[in-house]
Design an enzyme around this catalytic site. Structure first.
Site: not given
Length: 164
Positions: A123, A135
């Site tokens: 998350e 990411y």
């Protein structure tokens, strides 16, 4: 991902050293947490992570010219069954934009592949553009939103997944 040396250990790359945290590292890790986050992890929480078989805390260090090492960053992750779950990635503010987070994330993912994991999850704050870009560049894709996940700031989390 970084190339492995012939003996199977990762190259240091960029002069960074990566190793697992020990209890003796707690003061330096707490200082990094406090410098990196409004709501840092507590000593108790970090201590519990050190005791779980499924949890790993990797430290990224750099040798200092005068001797010793500087703690640049860390990653906390779980490997459970066939999944890597990243709980926390931190880089000391003065060492950001040097590839510290990328280096530790590549090592996390390498360890997941070595353990035959099929996916990685994490998350990330909706407003953390630099982390989202990192990411994405590692192959993670957004799959959902956790509303108000970061309760203290009232910020949503974007759930991201990487298939190995």
């Amino acid at each position: 991902m970084r190339r492995l040396r012939d003996d199977g250990t990762p190259d240091k790359g960029k002069g960074f050293l990566i190793r697992q945290m020990t209890v003796d590292d707690m003061p330096a890790v707490m200082a990094l947490e406090k410098a990196s986050f409004k709501n840092p992890w507590s000593t108790e929480l970090l201590g519990r992570e050190l005791q779980h078989d499924w949890s790993t805390i990797l430290l990224v260090e750099e040798p200092l010219p005068e001797g010793g090492v500087a703690l640049l960053g860390l990653a906390i992750f779980w490997i459970v069954h066939d999944e890597v779950h990243v709980l926390n990635v931190a880089t000391a503010p003065v060492h950001r934009r040097r590839g510290v987070a990328r280096t530790v994330m590549e090592e996390v993912l390498r360890r997941g592949v070595a353990r035959r994991c099929s996916l990685a999850t994490l998350e990330v704050r909706r407003g953390n553009e630099s982390a989202l870009n990192l990411y994405r560049s590692l192959g993670f894709r957004p799959v959902g939103i956790r509303p108000n996940y970061y309760v203290d700031e009232g910020e949503d989390a974007i759930v991201m997944v990487l298939d190995f």
